[in-house]
Design a protein around this motif. Structure first.
Motif, short mmCIF file in Angstrom:
data_model
loop_
_atom_site.label_atom_id
_atom_site.label_comp_id
_atom_site.label_asym_id
_atom_site.label_seq_id
_atom_site.Cartn_x
_atom_site.Cartn_y
_atom_site.Cartn_z
N UNK A 136 -66.92 65.77 -24.85
CA UNK A 136 -68.08 66.64 -25.13
C UNK A 136 -67.71 67.75 -26.12
N UNK A 137 -68.53 67.88 -27.14
CA UNK A 137 -68.29 68.89 -28.18
C UNK A 137 -69.61 69.58 -28.51
N UNK A 138 -69.92 70.71 -27.86
CA UNK A 138 -71.18 71.41 -28.14
C UNK A 138 -71.24 71.86 -29.60
N UNK A 139 -72.43 71.78 -30.17
CA UNK A 139 -72.59 72.09 -31.58
C UNK A 139 -74.03 72.49 -31.82
N UNK A 140 -74.23 73.40 -32.77
CA UNK A 140 -75.58 73.77 -33.18
C UNK A 140 -75.70 73.56 -34.68
N UNK A 141 -76.70 72.76 -35.08
CA UNK A 141 -76.88 72.47 -36.49
C UNK A 141 -78.02 71.51 -36.69
N UNK A 142 -78.27 71.15 -37.95
CA UNK A 142 -79.35 70.19 -38.25
C UNK A 142 -78.92 68.78 -37.85
N UNK A 143 -79.63 68.15 -36.96
CA UNK A 143 -79.15 66.86 -36.43
C UNK A 143 -79.07 65.77 -37.49
N UNK A 144 -80.01 65.72 -38.43
CA UNK A 144 -80.00 64.65 -39.43
C UNK A 144 -78.77 64.76 -40.32
N UNK A 145 -78.45 65.98 -40.79
CA UNK A 145 -77.29 66.16 -41.66
C UNK A 145 -75.99 65.83 -40.94
N UNK A 146 -75.88 66.24 -39.67
CA UNK A 146 -74.65 65.96 -38.93
C UNK A 146 -74.51 64.45 -38.69
N UNK A 147 -75.60 63.79 -38.35
CA UNK A 147 -75.54 62.34 -38.17
C UNK A 147 -75.17 61.65 -39.48
#
Length: 453
Positions: free
Chosen positions: A336-347
């Motif tokens: 598990x790696x919590x993250x906050x950001x734009x999901x489309x760009x990260x994917x």
């Protein structure tokens, strides 16, 4: 009205208010003190006039209106006017040429309703301060003192305060204008530089910074902005130049094949399927390049709102989708790696890493995806990365000599690098132990940086 003028006016008004307040306070204190001294002198004079029995014995009662005492009497002094009030009239002392007025307040003292009263009077245009006090039943004493000298002193003080105050305000306005002019000089230079950039579109207008205050910080921020704009412009130019170069080859090939298909006499039937397949491949390559160019040019300016997510879930979805598309085995080991950001760009970043490994590791074993300690590593078992190519693998349109015969635009890893940089992380690439390549990125600790918005 310029800013420096407004600052000078503000300083002048502030100083004027301060001087006016101080002058008013000083004048009020001085006036109160002078009046207090006069009042004390009048009270003392009333007390030292002697027992009322002496007055009654010397002048009697009921002497009548305006009756005067002996000119050589000890009661006579030049610093005050003295008279007595009785029910029968006024008794004046000495050569008094001034008859003090009797008002209701004075009658109240004579009748015993009030013990004493102090008030200002004007007789023959001369300003007096007068005390009326009871000295015996049915007798009241009036003592008046000329205030002309005190009024002259106070008038002179008012004039001096006004002159010095006006001079102080003028001096403060001049000093404020001078200080504002010196303080706003960097702002003026900043304005000229901004106007120069707006008129010429040249970004070489950096201004020197020789101070560390707010103005210096503003100038530094302006220079940093010019540097960022220059870097963005240079990056845009490189993107256009690289895109033109990369598009030229497939366009030339496509045009050649189309010309072959449309030339007079046509193409032999047995060659047509191959040419059509080439055209389709080249169109797909062009489409892929254009899509990635659009992604790269709009990266960081998209309005996708950041959301809280688990990077492990994103990796699992990408691995599952890529595994269904090809014949390469992909295994994932994630935490598990919590993250906050734009999901489309990260994917997109994760998908590009996996697609790159699939391309180079096809037929060469399993693709291994690990996510540990906020570091995502994608390893293939292909030919690996030449040491000379490692510094360039994240550059736009860079393709190693071995990659030029393979499909791809050379933009996939550069998109990864841009997305990770916006998240505050870093990318890496190198040879893996036992052969193949390991490419990935590391994210900063959670909460140490605002994620991409």
């Amino acid at each position: 009205m310029t800013l420096r003028t407004r600052l000078a006016i503000f300083v002048a008004v502030a100083v004027a208010i301060a001087i006016a307040g101080a002058s008013y306070l000083s004048y009020t204190v001085a006036r109160t003190q002078v009046r207090g001294e006069v009042d004390d002198a009048l009270r003392d004079r009333g007390i030292t006039l002697g027992p009322i029995s002496d007055i009654q014995g010397r002048y009697g009662r009921g002497a009548g209106q305006g009756a005067a005492a002996d000119p050589d009497d000890d009661f006579i002094r030049d610093d005050a006017i003295v008279q007595f009030l009785t029910p029968e009239g006024i008794i004046q002392l000495g050569r008094a040429a001034v008859v003090l007025p009797v008002a209701d307040q004075d009658v109240a003292v004579l009748s015993g309703t009030t013990t004493s009263v102090l008030r200002d009077i004007t007789v023959d245009d001369i300003h007096y301060r007068m005390l009326t006090r009871a000295v015996a039943p049915g007798i009241a004493l009036q003592v008046a003192r000329d205030l002309s000298e005190a009024d002259a002193v106070l008038a002179g003080m008012r004039l001096r305060l006004l002159l010095f105050g006006g001079f102080g305000v003028a001096l403060a306005a001049a000093a404020g204008w001078w200080v504002a002019r010196r303080s706003m000089r960097p702002v003026a230079a900043l304005t000229l530089a901004a106007e120069h950039v707006a008129e010429t579109h040249e970004l070489d207008a950096a201004i020197p910074v020789d101070r560390t205050d707010e103005i210096g910080r503003l100038a530094t921020a302006f220079n940093d902005m010019l540097g960022a704009l220059e870097e963005a412009r240079a990056s845009q130019r490189r993107l256009v130049a690289d895109a033109s170069h990369e598009l030229r080859t497939p366009l030339t090939s496509l045009r050649t094949n189309v010309e072959l298909l449309t030339r007079k006499g046509g193409v032999p039937v047995e060659e047509r399927p191959a040419l059509l397949a080439d055209v389709s491949t080249e169109l797909n390559e062009l489409t892929h390049i254009v899509e990635e160019l659009v992604d790269l040019s709009t990266l960081g300016r998209e309005q996708e709102a950041p959301v809280s997510m688990d990077l492990a879930d994103v990796v699992d979805r990408v691995v599952a989708r890529s595994g269904r598309r090809g014949d390469v085995s992909i295994v994932a080991d994630v935490e598990p790696t919590p993250l906050e950001g734009p999901p489309t760009a990260i994917a997109r970043a994760v998908s590009n890493l996996v697609d790159n490994a699939v391309k180079w590791g096809a037929g060469g074993g399993t693709i291994e995806v690990t996510l540990q300690d906020r570091t995502l590593t994608v390893r293939d078992h292909g030919p690996g990365i030449d040491p000379d190519d490692i510094p360039h693998v994240f550059e736009r349109f860079y393709r190693s000599p071995r990659a030029r015969s393979m499909p791809g635009s050379g933009l996939g890893l550069s998109i990864v690098a841009a997305i990770v940089a916006d998240l505050g992380g870093s990318v890496f690439a190198g040879a893996a132990d036992g052969g193949g390549a390991a490419v990935g990125f590391t994210l900063p600790p959670q909460g140490t940086r605002a994620e991409l918005s």
